[in-house]
Motif scaffolding. Structure first.
Motif, PDB file in Angstrom:
ATOM      1  N   ALA A   1      -3.311   7.246  -9.178  1.00 18.46           N
ATOM      2  CA  ALA A   1      -3.380   6.725 -10.603  1.00 18.46           C
ATOM      3  C   ALA A   1      -3.315   5.289 -10.579  1.00 18.46           C
ATOM      4  N   GLU A   2      -4.420   4.356 -11.050  1.00 16.67           N
ATOM      5  CA  GLU A   2      -4.357   2.960 -11.134  1.00 16.67           C
ATOM      6  C   GLU A   2      -4.318   2.426 -12.576  1.00 16.67           C
ATOM      7  N   ILE A   3      -3.303   1.799 -12.965  1.00 16.16           N
ATOM      8  CA  ILE A   3      -3.260   1.462 -14.341  1.00 16.16           C
ATOM      9  C   ILE A   3      -3.184  -0.132 -14.176  1.00 16.16           C
TER      10      ILE A   3
ATOM     11  N   VAL B   1       0.662  -1.151  -0.137  1.00 17.62           N
ATOM     12  CA  VAL B   1      -0.003  -0.074   0.005  1.00 17.62           C
ATOM     13  C   VAL B   1       0.821   1.179   0.153  1.00 17.62           C
ATOM     14  N   GLY B   2       0.380   2.313  -0.496  1.00 18.85           N
ATOM     15  CA  GLY B   2       0.757   3.725  -0.425  1.00 18.85           C
ATOM     16  C   GLY B   2       1.939   3.983  -1.280  1.00 18.85           C
ATOM     17  N   ASP B   3       2.281   3.195  -2.207  1.00 21.89           N
ATOM     18  CA  ASP B   3       3.311   3.460  -3.250  1.00 21.89           C
ATOM     19  C   ASP B   3       2.714   3.708  -4.629  1.00 21.89           C
ATOM     20  N   ASN B   4       1.323   3.539  -4.689  1.00 18.05           N
ATOM     21  CA  ASN B   4       0.966   4.047  -5.978  1.00 18.05           C
ATOM     22  C   ASN B   4       1.558   3.128  -7.092  1.00 18.05           C
ATOM     23  N   HIS B   5       1.737   1.858  -6.918  1.00 15.49           N
ATOM     24  CA  HIS B   5       2.173   0.885  -8.018  1.00 15.49           C
ATOM     25  C   HIS B   5       1.083   0.350  -9.023  1.00 15.49           C
ATOM     26  N   HIS B   6       1.150  -0.277 -10.224  1.00 13.39           N
ATOM     27  CA  HIS B   6       0.438  -0.544 -11.055  1.00 13.39           C
ATOM     28  C   HIS B   6       0.276  -2.391 -10.969  1.00 13.39           C
TER      29      HIS B   6
ATOM     30  N   ASP C   1       5.970  -1.349 -10.666  1.00 10.90           N
ATOM     31  CA  ASP C   1       6.521  -0.201 -10.076  1.00 10.90           C
ATOM     32  C   ASP C   1       5.894   1.049 -10.969  1.00 10.90           C
ATOM     33  N   CYS C   2       5.904   2.189 -10.190  1.00 12.57           N
ATOM     34  CA  CYS C   2       5.575   3.460 -10.804  1.00 12.57           C
ATOM     35  C   CYS C   2       6.652   3.796 -11.888  1.00 12.57           C
ATOM     36  N   SER C   3       6.652   4.395 -13.021  1.00 14.49           N
ATOM     37  CA  SER C   3       7.859   4.729 -13.774  1.00 14.49           C
ATOM     38  C   SER C   3       8.107   5.702 -13.567  1.00 14.49           C
ATOM     39  N   VAL C   4       7.274   6.795 -13.208  1.00 18.19           N
ATOM     40  CA  VAL C   4       7.699   8.219 -13.192  1.00 18.19           C
ATOM     41  C   VAL C   4       8.034   8.657 -11.658  1.00 18.19           C
ATOM     42  N   GLY C   5       7.757   7.872 -10.761  1.00 19.39           N
ATOM     43  CA  GLY C   5       8.304   8.162  -9.480  1.00 19.39           C
ATOM     44  C   GLY C   5       7.248   8.630  -8.451  1.00 19.39           C
ATOM     45  N   ALA C   6       6.829   9.473  -8.071  1.00 21.51           N
ATOM     46  CA  ALA C   6       5.970  10.085  -6.945  1.00 21.51           C
ATOM     47  C   ALA C   6       4.620   9.906  -7.430  1.00 21.51           C
ATOM     48  N   ALA C   7       3.592   9.617  -6.456  1.00 21.61           N
ATOM     49  CA  ALA C   7       2.154   9.442  -6.793  1.00 21.61           C
ATOM     50  C   ALA C   7       1.885  10.849  -7.439  1.00 21.61           C
ATOM     51  N   PRO C   8       0.856  10.825  -8.367  1.00 21.02           N
ATOM     52  CA  PRO C   8       0.021   9.878  -8.831  1.00 21.02           C
ATOM     53  C   PRO C   8       0.759   9.085 -10.285  1.00 21.02           C
ATOM     54  N   CYS C   9       1.826   9.364 -10.392  1.00 21.15           N
ATOM     55  CA  CYS C   9       2.691   8.831 -11.526  1.00 21.15           C
ATOM     56  C   CYS C   9       2.128   9.424 -12.816  1.00 21.15           C
ATOM     57  N   LEU C  10       0.924   9.579 -13.061  1.00 23.04           N
ATOM     58  CA  LEU C  10       0.304  10.129 -14.219  1.00 23.04           C
ATOM     59  C   LEU C  10      -0.759  11.326 -13.691  1.00 23.04           C
ATOM     60  N   THR C  11      -0.819  12.065 -14.894  1.00 21.48           N
ATOM     61  CA  THR C  11      -1.779  13.157 -14.561  1.00 21.48           C
ATOM     62  C   THR C  11      -2.619  13.179 -15.877  1.00 21.48           C
ATOM     63  N   PRO C  12      -4.084  13.481 -15.493  1.00 20.07           N
ATOM     64  CA  PRO C  12      -4.871  13.574 -16.630  1.00 20.07           C
ATOM     65  C   PRO C  12      -4.740  14.896 -17.533  1.00 20.07           C
ATOM     66  N   GLY C  13      -4.889  14.860 -18.746  1.00 17.73           N
ATOM     67  CA  GLY C  13      -4.745  16.054 -19.782  1.00 17.73           C
ATOM     68  C   GLY C  13      -5.640  17.187 -18.893  1.00 17.73           C
ATOM     69  N   ASP C  14      -6.859  16.938 -18.397  1.00 16.32           N
ATOM     70  CA  ASP C  14      -7.781  18.012 -18.039  1.00 16.32           C
ATOM     71  C   ASP C  14      -8.433  17.494 -16.508  1.00 16.32           C
ATOM     72  N   ASP C  15      -7.750  17.892 -15.388  1.00 18.67           N
ATOM     73  CA  ASP C  15      -8.031  17.332 -14.142  1.00 18.67           C
ATOM     74  C   ASP C  15      -9.533  17.830 -13.876  1.00 18.67           C
ATOM     75  N   ARG C  16     -10.318  18.815 -14.598  1.00 19.29           N
ATOM     76  CA  ARG C  16     -11.756  19.207 -14.311  1.00 19.29           C
ATOM     77  C   ARG C  16     -11.770  19.686 -13.056  1.00 19.29           C
ATOM     78  N   GLY C  17     -10.906  20.069 -12.244  1.00 21.63           N
ATOM     79  CA  GLY C  17     -10.847  20.641 -10.855  1.00 21.63           C
ATOM     80  C   GLY C  17     -10.587  19.775  -9.782  1.00 21.63           C
ATOM     81  N   PHE C  18     -10.243  18.250 -10.007  1.00 23.88           N
ATOM     82  CA  PHE C  18      -9.868  17.555  -9.261  1.00 23.88           C
ATOM     83  C   PHE C  18      -8.389  17.814  -8.642  1.00 23.88           C
TER      84      PHE C  18
END
Length: 147
Positions: free
Chosen positions: A129-131, A88-93, A107-124
């Protein structure tokens, strides 16, 4: 959870009471990532008396409590029952084999959570990120080639 961190210590650290049922579930998950509730029920079955007579509903209640306390993570691959793991807590996929259902951590390839970001977060405010990647594991791929 590691052998150096017994289940009772983890429970106390998170403020949960250290019950026989909770300890039994944490212990049953140790070394068995991606277990279903049925897997856990089978694993605990032999020690049901030591687990405080854990019923199926009791098992689900314990899993929910442990997930809320972030001691276990629940993943739900499409077409599969919910699976539970102690990582838990490491945002792995995850990688999932379409044929045999094998699940492997990635393991998350980018590093820190959330690893990926949406193109438009719509205010979130995105914190995870769960892949899930789907395909054939090496063994199933080999079996397919040999047919």
């Amino acid at each position: 959870m590691t052998m150096e961190q017994p289940a009772g210590d983890l429970l106390k650290r998170t403020g949960l009471r250290s019950t026989a049922q909770r300890r039994a579930v944490l212990t049953a998950l140790q070394g068995h990532p991606h277990s279903t509730a049925a897997d856990l029920e089978t694993r605990i079955g032999a020690d049901r008396a030591e687990a405080g007579g854990l019923s199926r509903q009791g098992l689900y209640n314990v899993l929910e409590d442990l997930a809320k306390a972030q001691l276990v993570r629940c993943i739900e691959p499409a077409g599969s029952p919910a699976r539970y793991e102690l990582r838990v807590g490491d945002n792995h996929h995850h990688l999932v084999c379409r044929r045999c259902g094998l699940i492997e951590d990635v393991d998350c390839s980018v590093g820190a959570a959330p690893c990926l970001t949406p193109g438009d977060d719509r205010g979130f405010v995105v914190d995870e990120a769960e892949i899930t990647w789907w395909g054939l594991c090496a063994e199933c791929r080999r079996a397919t080639v040999e047919q």
